[in-house]
Design an enzyme around this catalytic site. Structure first.
Site, PDB file in Angstrom:
ATOM      1  N   HIS A  69       8.295  51.402  21.425  1.00  0.00           N
ATOM      2  CA  HIS A  69       7.372  52.426  20.899  1.00  0.00           C
ATOM      3  C   HIS A  69       7.175  53.564  21.890  1.00  0.00           C
ATOM      4  CE1 HIS A  69       5.193  49.273  22.918  1.00  0.00           C
ATOM      5  NE2 HIS A  69       4.046  49.893  22.880  1.00  0.00           N
ATOM      6  N   GLY A 114      11.918  47.917  19.379  1.00  0.00           N
ATOM      7  CA  GLY A 114      10.745  48.183  18.549  1.00  0.00           C
ATOM      8  C   GLY A 114      10.127  46.876  18.065  1.00  0.00           C
ATOM      9  N   GLY A 146       2.052  43.790  27.259  1.00  0.00           N
ATOM     10  CA  GLY A 146       1.715  43.008  26.066  1.00  0.00           C
ATOM     11  C   GLY A 146       2.888  42.194  25.562  1.00  0.00           C
ATOM     12  N   LEU A 177      -3.479  47.400  27.986  1.00  0.00           N
ATOM     13  CA  LEU A 177      -3.970  47.501  26.610  1.00  0.00           C
ATOM     14  C   LEU A 177      -2.851  47.255  25.603  1.00  0.00           C
ATOM     15  CD1 LEU A 177      -6.228  50.692  26.848  1.00  0.00           C
ATOM     16  CD2 LEU A 177      -6.994  48.326  26.566  1.00  0.00           C
ATOM     17  N   SER A 337      28.630  19.646  19.591  1.00  0.00           N
ATOM     18  CA  SER A 337      28.425  19.486  18.146  1.00  0.00           C
ATOM     19  C   SER A 337      29.061  20.638  17.371  1.00  0.00           C
ATOM     20  CB  SER A 337      26.929  19.445  17.818  1.00  0.00           C
ATOM     21  OG  SER A 337      26.337  18.275  18.323  1.00  0.00           O
ATOM     22  N   GLU A 358      17.588  29.965  21.676  1.00  0.00           N
ATOM     23  CA  GLU A 358      18.438  30.664  20.722  1.00  0.00           C
ATOM     24  C   GLU A 358      18.147  32.163  20.673  1.00  0.00           C
ATOM     25  OE1 GLU A 358      16.558  27.994  20.087  1.00  0.00           O
ATOM     26  OE2 GLU A 358      18.052  26.403  19.909  1.00  0.00           O
TER      27      GLU A 358
END
Lengths: 614, 614
Positions: A69, A114, A146, A177, A337, A358
């Site tokens: 952002h 984003g 954050g 913040l 596997s 993952e």
């Protein structure tokens, strides 16, 4: 070295451009940009080696903006560095490549961001890809504080230190913040330092608005040659404008034109500065999309042999690895596997053990793909759900080729039970706006589809099966993406059974049962689930008027839905698929409980053909 | 206190039962059980307070087996404690509730596990739910070392310390071996201690095969009253049998009947022991499924008002919170966007800020749901993809009610761009074997559907929209799950448009445009995407023969697919939906680029009705 006061002024200029761009757009995140202005100024105008004229250069430093952002300040920095011609003030407009969050509409963005917490994995992938090629460039990743709540950040951190990616440098912009309130640690930088150190990194806390402190920290990072380095930068959101600085409620909010904007710009002061970024690298090693030959994988089986498609996947990878130096294989501690261990046995130096993480595995694969590698990443189909957000975002990064393989699909895994059964994977991959979905039924088609995947564009999914299945196809058979195989057909077919993977074998058994009852049916192998072979399906629909789909996958969103949409209005469609919560039992019992075996196909065909056309 | 030698013998007995059960089943993970035998013996026969006769008691200690592949030893411990009547040797059989990984087929399992790294979040949710009710019980979660590579573990760790869940105790079984090779840290326990401490926990490393050391560590954990506690237990995989102990290649592999098994059992020695678990709690507080009244949420809007469905969601939650003490609301730092902040304003004590960690948010919500709460957890629809594995596993836990809400669905969010657009959410939730998917179009239907969701069983998804939409329905209108609304219809309808959410408003505009051209059409609001209203759709298909679906979601896996399957063979279906990678632009431009506006609906109707029936 650039004068630090000039860099400080550049930070103010980047703030100014971020504010102006978001106000002009009427949306966006100016305060998120303002907290990292000194970091961006120092990175782009002092620390990073890059060539403003060439976004494809690989022997330059790379930058990933994980806190997507903050896109406006990325566009501002690129513009000031002379790397892009677009005016940063065209942000978020439909005619500009400068989107609200970074996307590769700008060639400087290799990793779309984003969705938070994803950048560090991709940055680690880039660092790894360059180490594979002996390129000593550094990779910088800017994160918000954050977003470090996202576990994927710690998957990436652990991977990077385990792999000793010492040219990787994370910068955490601790502005304290989040979107809707304070972060968990606020401005306390120590927890971040402790976490990165506990995860095997070197770390240093700095004043994120001090140009000299940042320069010094970057020097320390460069001098650290045994582990990655994290710079924990204490900052203020909205820094530089008192009305915004450290104030909650300003996330994602532009300033209003008029006095509010004018006052803010005035407060930023003199921002007249120009710093020339010199192309510092030559000769340039340019990113090229890996070109793999087609059809060089030759399956080697004998008719009637029983081979699990997951094993054929591994066999094909090993062949691919011998031929193509850009193929890299990753696995999430399931290599014995998924059979990706067969590649490891052949090319251990290009096998990446991603452990049980993952999200990071997909992020690293994306980083590799964005830097010219052809990654194949595998785990159980069920566990690729763990990385759906990363996979979704990967499509927006428009990687050259990124192949994901999910093994142990469906209830046919048996006793391990529901948690290990991939039942939503076809739906998940089909829903992506840009994706290819492949589902082989035998060893020959698996190997051919692995080769097809290696040359396809974008995100490709290959679904494999745990139990062994009979080899159905001649070794020379080709399986183009978007095609299908009609295995049984006749002029009097009364219905068509569309299957893929393990259920194709049930469909072939049902064909025999129906033949005994005098009901001829067509059998189609829809190995390419997306794109699907519309023409063949529609022809079958017109000619037989009754379709039965059968899949070892949720009855919602998979093969049945993919077929029904193509033949709407033309044919009845009876769908068989997993429709009740499965449980531990033998593979045969599990398939019986979900009514996806030959006898249920037989019943569905008879039910359908007994219904009049509505 | 039980004699420690008796506990040690019990550990051997649990090993014996785990070996026998997996050999009998012919599959399973004996060595994974053997590393944690002393931990399980001490937990079940010394440390935990529980009532073997009553799995529904809440004022007892709770246990979550995060390393789900150790299920055999859980069944063995429960059997030895007298809590289950089933013979643990019926493991993995279709007639036994003792599945290969823990599921609620056994009433002692509230949290299904087997996809690694998820248990700690659920355990934190249980601890939180009990704290809400003033119940001082402790919650124990047993993890494997390999699964701590999963970022979700660190999301949970951070959440638990931030919330000061001091009655939560994690035990990490550091056996050093993953499925396909050594873990990153092998037997080095210090990195685990450092990580947990950095994430705000108290931690202690112990010899995981020493009963006295384990007892002492649990005592320390109980004495720690300001933070959660992690016991890092150094163990050996396959402990107790030399041929297995610490050996790679034995993951998920049972012993063969005959000499291999016999030798192993002999080596375990005398396992004759019985320890009685006394019911230590009275009176018992029993888990009850919360019962919420229906229809008590009364929407309050005026005709023609424009209200975003995301805002109506918040309004409804606030009303629900005032009426129902068991409703808990969680959000991932988007509460001011999803409008869950309206609940917080009303009932701050039952609002949980989960920060930017969607996997943990869903896991905590599951823990709450499993313990009798009715959680509503919200974030952007796009970011729920982050928790798809947790959501998938949540359905297998068969929770009472667990509601997830995704806001900002579709390209209609506009300028923020692709990363923030929820385009795969309908496909993702539809594909779950057991789920309900709701998609309101206006404020009235949103509030009614929130009330429906609160009384529904299992996992319910509600999709909301960013832009404001017109209030369409009378305040008294009801929206039962599985229903639909036919908003326009007449005897001469030539086509039916099926829409939901924001596109319903485009469909209503298209109705007017088509009416002007003399083409009457039916308009259906498919607010219940799953289950969908088959009868109404099929009737419309028979009566109009042409259906157009339009959705602000990927054109694959969403509304179009849900409708097409219901009307196969009856009507042509033209699908409109998001079919190219979206970008930053205004909401109207974004919808136009994806061809999901009124004019495109008009064109699709005309195209469809011009086609002869095939």
């Amino acid at each position: 070295m650039t004068d630090t006061s000039q860099l400080a002024k550049m930070a103010q200029k980047l703030r100014r451009l971020s504010i102006l761009a978001t106000t002009e757009a009427g949306s966006g995140h100016p305060t998120t940009c303002m907290s990292c202005a000194e970091i961006m100024a120092v990175l782009f105008f002092e620390e990073m080696r890059f060539h403003p004229g060439d976004p494809t250069a690989r022997n330059t430093d790379a930058f990933v903006l994980s806190k997507g952002h903050a896109a406006p300040i990325l566009w501002a920095a690129l513009s000031e560095a002379g790397a892009i011609a677009e005016d940063p003030l065209t942000l978020r407009k439909s005619n500009s490549p400068l989107e609200g969050h970074p996307t590769p509409l700008s060639p400087w963005v290799k990793i779309a961001s984003g969705s938070l917490g994803q950048g560090l994995s991709a940055a680690a992938g880039i660092a790894l890809g360059r180490r594979f090629d002996g390129i000593a460039s550094r990779v910088y990743c800017l994160l918000g504080d954050g977003e470090t709540a996202e576990g994927s950040v710690w998957e990436a951190a652990q991977f990077a230190s385990h792999m000793r990616l010492h040219r990787l440098c994370a910068i955490v912009d601790v502005n304290g913040l989040g979107q809707s309130g304070p972060t968990m640690h606020g401005h306390d930088v120590e927890p971040y330092v402790r976490k990165f150190e506990a995860f095997g990194w070197a770390a240093a806390a700095v004043d994120g608005h001090s140009v000299p402190e940042l320069i010094e920290a970057f020097e320390k990072a460069r001098a650290t040659e045994d582990r990655p380095f994290a710079i924990i930068a204490r900052t203020a959101k909205g820094k530089g404008v008192a009305a915004l600085e450290g104030r909650d409620g300003w996330h994602g909010k532009p300033l209003k034109k008029g006095p509010e904007l004018d006052a803010a710009l005035r407060e930023l002061g003199d921002t007249e500065v120009k710093i020339r970024v010199e192309p510092r690298t030559s000769p340039v090693i340019t990113l090229k999309t890996a070109i793999l030959g087609r059809g060089e994988i030759v399956p080697e089986y004998t008719a009637g042999q029983d081979v699990a498609t997951r094993e054929a996947y591994g066999t094909a990878l090993a062949k691919l690895g011998r031929m193509h130096p850009d193929v890299v294989v990753l696995d999430g501690d399931t290599k014995n596997s998924t059979f990706s261990e067969k590649f490891k046995a052949t090319k251990p130096e290009r096998f990446v053990e991603a452990h049980i993480a993952e999200q990071n595995m997909v992020g690293v694969a994306l980083g590799l793909a964005s830097d010219g590698k052809v990654p194949f990443a595998s785990t159980f189909a069920a566990f690729l759900t763990r990385a759906y957000d990363q996979i979704r975002m990967a499509t927006y990064s428009r990687p050259g080729t990124l192949v994901l393989c999910g093994s142990h699909s469906g209830v046919s895994i048996g006793e391990d039970g529901s948690s290990q059964m991939g039942l939503e994977d076809l739906a998940m991959f089909r829903a992506l706006i840009s994706s290819t979905v492949l589902y082989p039924s035998d060893a020959v088609s698996t190997e051919r589809l692995v080769a097809e995947a290696a040359t396809a564009k974008g995100v490709v999914y290959i679904r494999t099966t745990r139990p062994k299945t009979r080899v159905l196809y001649p070794l020379s058979e080709r399986f183009p993406i978007g095609g299908s195989k009609t295995l049984r057909s006749g002029p009097n077919d009364r219905a068509t059974v569309v299957a893929a993977g393990i259920t194709l074998h049930e469909a072939l058994k049902a064909y025999e049962l129906l033949a005994k009852e005098g009901i001829p049916v067509r059998i189609i192998d829809a190995y390419s689930i997306k794109p699907i072979d519309s023409d063949t399906l529609q022809q079958a629909a017109v000619e037989t008027r009754h379709l039965v789909t059968v899949e070892d996958h949720s009855i919602h969103g998979g093969l049945g839905d993919a077929v029904a949409r193509e033949v709407a209005g033309i044919a009845n469609v009876e769908m068989l698929g997993v429709h009740r919560i499965p449980r531990s039992a033998s593979p045969a019992e599990c398939m019986e409980m979900q009514e996806i075996t030959a006898t249920h196909i037989l019943a569905a065909v008879k039910k359908s053909i007994s219904r009049p056309r509505r």
